[in-house]
Design a protein around this motif. Structure first.
Motif, PDB file in Angstrom:
ATOM      1  N   ARG A  26      -6.140   4.371  10.951  1.00 15.83           N
ATOM      2  CA  ARG A  26      -7.093   3.256  10.866  1.00 15.83           C
ATOM      3  C   ARG A  26      -7.265   2.800   9.414  1.00 15.83           C
ATOM      4  N   ILE A  27      -7.340   3.749   8.496  1.00 14.96           N
ATOM      5  CA  ILE A  27      -7.489   3.380   7.085  1.00 14.96           C
ATOM      6  C   ILE A  27      -6.270   2.573   6.641  1.00 14.96           C
ATOM      7  N   ALA A  28      -5.087   3.078   6.983  1.00 13.49           N
ATOM      8  CA  ALA A  28      -3.852   2.457   6.482  1.00 13.49           C
ATOM      9  C   ALA A  28      -3.679   1.036   7.007  1.00 13.49           C
ATOM     10  N   ALA A  29      -4.153   0.783   8.225  1.00 11.05           N
ATOM     11  CA  ALA A  29      -3.864  -0.506   8.858  1.00 11.05           C
ATOM     12  C   ALA A  29      -4.903  -1.583   8.547  1.00 11.05           C
ATOM     13  N   GLU A 313      -9.379   9.537  -2.660  1.00  7.89           N
ATOM     14  CA  GLU A 313      -8.114   8.791  -2.474  1.00  7.89           C
ATOM     15  C   GLU A 313      -7.792   8.583  -1.002  1.00  7.89           C
ATOM     16  N   THR A 314      -8.320   9.430  -0.165  1.00 10.72           N
ATOM     17  CA  THR A 314      -8.085   9.223   1.268  1.00 10.72           C
ATOM     18  C   THR A 314      -8.794   7.942   1.718  1.00 10.72           C
ATOM     19  N   ILE A 315      -9.965   7.673   1.153  1.00 15.26           N
ATOM     20  CA  ILE A 315     -10.613   6.371   1.424  1.00 15.26           C
ATOM     21  C   ILE A 315      -9.895   5.296   0.606  1.00 15.26           C
ATOM     22  N   GLY A 316      -9.718   5.545  -0.683  1.00 16.19           N
ATOM     23  CA  GLY A 316      -9.057   4.578  -1.581  1.00 16.19           C
ATOM     24  C   GLY A 316     -10.077   3.803  -2.397  1.00 16.19           C
ATOM     25  N   SER A 317      -9.742   3.552  -3.663  1.00 15.28           N
ATOM     26  CA  SER A 317     -10.701   2.902  -4.572  1.00 15.28           C
ATOM     27  C   SER A 317     -11.096   1.505  -4.092  1.00 15.28           C
ATOM     28  N   ALA A 318     -10.116   0.721  -3.651  1.00 18.69           N
ATOM     29  CA  ALA A 318     -10.424  -0.664  -3.252  1.00 18.69           C
ATOM     30  C   ALA A 318     -11.329  -0.684  -2.025  1.00 18.69           C
TER      31      ALA A 318
END
Ligand SMILES: Cc1ncc(COP(=O)(O)O)c(C=O)c1O
Length: 416
Positions: A26-29, A313-318
């Protein structure tokens, strides 16, 4: 715990496994803007924190407690080092610290030779302020909205070395970057040796146009030190892209590491001219580690930074920046403009992220914070300065819209 378990933990294996394939997919997409509104996703992040039932915590800006996985890694590190003790310190501590330093440098987007792990922003920035070879009459420029500890350190240099501090007021609700740049430009003189600016004003959440200010200052030969206490792991950026010379941040705020972790970035060509506070004769003048001789130190804190980076990083900065701004906008747009409500945070969303500050007219900030906690079980912090009167509100990735709605209801009642 045996040695293999300890090494595995210290080795900082990725938390990605713990998030599970569904969440990761879900995060990646999803784009940061879309994910910011995905309450099911953020509820699953919230479930990773152990929250107090006693109050709604909107004061994460001082210190944000660790997610459960990071806390468990910290406890494991404490236990492991307690078993291996001096043997660990003599055989592996330096390599482990270097590995963590490299991960932090990668997160910051700089070279590992330009960054050290410190205890906090205070240590980082005070190292730079005290490390200058100030001469009588030299000038430094900063703002009244800067953090007290750094202002005090500059005052100490003025007393001790006869240098001079010039303070400006950062415009509260600028419409253009130029307005902010100009406020600083007017204070620079041929005697200015250092300009300090906050990346994000801690009491209002105002995000400054750092690159434009650095470009202006450099054009006049003035180096810039940035206070990134609230920006690191909150906004999505790389330190070298800001164009600054020195950058300090705390990691126990927005990266949610154990207490007592920070970074200091010094641009390569600025390292040699800084004097260390604690001497280290083993390091050449050009090596940033000369600024890092702090003696024996709780190394488990440093080690656990890796797990906090994994989580981040799993969530991601942006995505994190987008969510934090979304949370802030969720409540500020509901109260901004209401009679008796005073917003102390810029109205332009580009100039803000997660932090905002609000006051209720004719209600002293201390009384507002106390009433919010006693009557509504909402924890904030009162800011009662000459320029800003209100409570600072700092949600985190675990904050729910329901919590912010409860805060909005409280504000509306108090302002009615
Ligand atoms: C803008 C700013 N700078 C520096 C600091 C100092 O941070 P620390 O106490 O982690 O050194 C803070 C703390 O809240 C801050 O808000």
């Amino acid at each position: 715990m045996n040695k293999r378990e300890f090494l595995r933990t210290v080795g900082g294996s990725s938390l990605a496994m713990m998030f599970g394939p569904d969440l990761l997919a879900r995060i990646a997409a999803t784009s940061p803007a879309e994910l910011a509104e995905d309450e099911a996703f953020w509820a699953s992040i919230r479930a990773r924190f152990t929250l107090t039932p006693d109050y709604i915590n909107l004061e994460n800006g001082f210190y944000c407690f660790q997610p459960q996985e990071v806390l468990e890694a910290f406890i494991t590190n404490v236990r492991g080092i307690n078993v291996e003790a001096s043997h660990y310190m003599r055989t592996r501590k330096d390599d482990d610290k270097l590995r963590v330093q490299k991960r932090l440098a990668s997160l910051a987007g700089c070279s590992p030779g330009e960054l050290i792990i410190t205890r906090n922003t205070t240590e980082s920035l005070d190292t730079v302020i005290a490390g200058f070879d100030w001469k009588p009459g030299d000038e430094a420029v900063m703002a009244n909205q800067d953090y007290g500890a750094m202002l005090d350190m500059f005052k100490l240099q003025a007393r001790r070395r006869g240098m001079v501090n010039r303070l400006i007021d950062i415009p509260m609700d600028p419409k253009t970057d130029a307005e902010v740049v100009e406020a600083y430009a007017k204070a620079l003189t041929p005697a200015t040796r250092l300009l300090m600016i906050p990346h994000m004003v801690n009491i209002t959440g105002h995000v400054l146009p750092v690159r434009a200010i650095c470009d202006m200052a450099h054009a006049r030969g003035v180096p810039v030190m940035v206070d990134g206490a609230h920006a690191f792991a909150h906004l999505d950026y790389r330190i070298p892209d800001l164009g600054c010379d020195y950058y300090g941040a705390s990691l126990h705020k927005w990266l949610a590491t154990p207490l007592g972790a920070g970074i200091l970035y010094v641009r390569k060509d600025r390292i040699a001219s800084l004097w260390p506070i604690y001497a280290d004769a083993s390091m050449p003048d050009t090596d940033i580690r000369k600024l890092n001789h702090t003696g024996t130190h709780p190394v488990h804190t440093d080690l656990t930074i890796e797990r906090a980076i994994d989580f981040h990083e799993t969530i991601g900065s942006a995505r994190k920046e987008a969510r934090l701004r979304y949370l802030q906008q969720h409540w500020t747009t509901k109260v901004r403009g209401l009679p008796k409500i005073v917003m102390n945070t810029p109205s332009d969303p580009k100039r803000t992220a997660g932090i905002a500050n609000v006051g209720v007219r004719r209600m002293p900030p201390g009384e507002l914070a106390k009433t919010l906690l006693d009557r509504y079980r909402v924890f904030t912090v009162a800011i009662d300065g000459a320029l800003v009167k209100g409570v600072r509100v700092t949600p985190q990735v675990y904050t729910s819209l329901g919590e912010l709605d409860a805060f909005v209801t409280a504000l509306r009642e108090l302002a009615a």
